[in-house]
Design a protein around this motif. Sequence first.
Motif, PDB file in Angstrom:
ATOM      1  N   TYR A   5       2.319 -28.478 -15.415  1.00 24.60           N
ATOM      2  CA  TYR A   5       2.392 -27.057 -14.813  1.00 24.60           C
ATOM      3  C   TYR A   5       1.198 -26.976 -13.551  1.00 24.60           C
ATOM      4  O   TYR A   5       0.298 -27.328 -13.896  1.00 24.60           O
ATOM      5  N   MET A   6       2.091 -25.833 -12.776  1.00 24.57           N
ATOM      6  CA  MET A   6       0.888 -25.019 -11.875  1.00 24.57           C
ATOM      7  C   MET A   6       0.876 -23.907 -11.817  1.00 24.57           C
ATOM      8  O   MET A   6       1.547 -23.735 -11.897  1.00 24.57           O
ATOM      9  N   LEU A   7      -0.129 -23.124 -11.725  1.00 23.56           N
ATOM     10  CA  LEU A   7      -0.282 -21.940 -11.601  1.00 23.56           C
ATOM     11  C   LEU A   7      -0.224 -21.016 -10.343  1.00 23.56           C
ATOM     12  O   LEU A   7      -1.871 -21.969  -9.644  1.00 23.56           O
ATOM     13  N   ARG A   8      -0.612 -20.624  -9.448  1.00 28.15           N
ATOM     14  CA  ARG A   8      -1.310 -19.591  -8.423  1.00 28.15           C
ATOM     15  C   ARG A   8      -1.563 -18.294  -9.262  1.00 28.15           C
ATOM     16  O   ARG A   8      -1.053 -17.686  -9.890  1.00 28.15           O
ATOM     17  N   THR A  16      -4.069 -26.085 -12.625  1.00 33.51           N
ATOM     18  CA  THR A  16      -2.951 -27.387 -13.078  1.00 33.51           C
ATOM     19  C   THR A  16      -2.775 -27.609 -15.078  1.00 33.51           C
ATOM     20  O   THR A  16      -4.225 -28.134 -15.133  1.00 33.51           O
ATOM     21  N   GLY A  17      -1.997 -27.775 -15.177  1.00 37.32           N
ATOM     22  CA  GLY A  17      -2.457 -27.964 -16.708  1.00 37.32           C
ATOM     23  C   GLY A  17      -0.723 -28.485 -17.191  1.00 37.32           C
ATOM     24  O   GLY A  17      -0.158 -28.962 -16.721  1.00 37.32           O
ATOM     25  N   TRP A  18      -0.972 -28.776 -19.014  1.00 36.56           N
ATOM     26  CA  TRP A  18       0.243 -30.019 -19.300  1.00 36.56           C
ATOM     27  C   TRP A  18       0.543 -28.649 -20.943  1.00 36.56           C
ATOM     28  O   TRP A  18      -1.042 -28.051 -21.290  1.00 36.56           O
ATOM     29  N   THR A  19       1.167 -28.560 -21.154  1.00 35.91           N
ATOM     30  CA  THR A  19       1.640 -27.620 -22.256  1.00 35.91           C
ATOM     31  C   THR A  19       3.140 -28.443 -23.581  1.00 35.91           C
ATOM     32  O   THR A  19       3.911 -28.807 -22.286  1.00 35.91           O
ATOM     33  N   THR A  20       3.521 -27.841 -24.757  1.00 34.52           N
ATOM     34  CA  THR A  20       4.446 -28.267 -25.176  1.00 34.52           C
ATOM     35  C   THR A  20       4.773 -26.981 -24.929  1.00 34.52           C
ATOM     36  O   THR A  20       5.967 -26.982 -25.541  1.00 34.52           O
ATOM     37  N   ARG A  61       0.148 -37.102 -14.747  1.00 36.74           N
ATOM     38  CA  ARG A  61       0.349 -36.651 -13.775  1.00 36.74           C
ATOM     39  C   ARG A  61      -0.170 -34.933 -13.661  1.00 36.74           C
ATOM     40  O   ARG A  61      -0.211 -35.247 -12.807  1.00 36.74           O
ATOM     41  N   GLU A  62      -0.132 -34.438 -14.991  1.00 41.33           N
ATOM     42  CA  GLU A  62      -1.420 -33.813 -14.693  1.00 41.33           C
ATOM     43  C   GLU A  62      -3.183 -33.817 -13.896  1.00 41.33           C
ATOM     44  O   GLU A  62      -2.927 -33.574 -12.793  1.00 41.33           O
TER      45      GLU A  62
END
Length: 281
Positions: A5-8, A16-20, A61-62
């Motif tokens: 995911y990417m946050l503004r 940018t990070g990753w999570t379940t 991908r992250e």
Amino acid sequence: MPYIYMLRCADDTYYTGWTTDLTARLAAHNRGSGAKYTHARRPVQLVYCEALSDKSEALKREAAIKKMPRAKKQMLVNQMKEGEQLEIYDANEKFAGIMPRALVHRCGLRHHVAHLWLVQKQNGMLGHWLQQRADDRPLYPGLYDLAATGHLDPGETPLEGVLREVREEIGLHLTEMQVIDVGTVEQKYSRPDGGFDDEQVYVFMAYLDENPHFMPGNEVKRMIWVPLLGHQKVEEGAEYLQTSGECIMREEMCCLHDDEWKLFIDCLARIEDARAAFIGG
């Protein structure tokens, strides 16, 4: 399933990070415990996400996105502005961005919907109207749902949304004064298309004193009145609902949610008691 995911952030930078679990992760970022970088840059909004096959792919991908220049990241963000858009929320019901509807369902992002229970008494028996979904609907084709249901558009209030859905789906033009706010429930369930729905449901009810003149849109095959006692038996596990000389099997009803039924029936009981007291008085 892992997601990148990417946050503004509040300072217009990207993280940018990753999570379940995107919904829980968004809440963590917005309360300051998601990452050191976002802690001082709140509030954050989700602007991009992808579903990956496993953790290894997500980490690759992250890393790739983190290496991208801002202009290329912006291209990814711009892709998210195509198609029907829905507001999304974190696990604390805090607004967390606007994303494409298809991606919201694919990634299980929390969003808002509105449901209408359309109540009418026929031959002294209290019941409500169901819609039979059109046979060409991509989800639940030919199955029976509440009178009107749908997603809220960005910036739309729940009341505005339910009145719009009633007009579009079944051709009734109800007024705000005719609609009763029943309350809200959470509904989480897997979708037949492989996605996941995480919904805050705004539940409404309306009474009809006369037979309605329905004008169903393309999404609705027909309307059918069913007795509330029959619906209750199906909610409690009965295999079918008998009404007007025909039988609706339990598996044909995609509107069976115990928490919503209890909320609706409790509100209806209070209103019926008040109506009886008024008439009796």
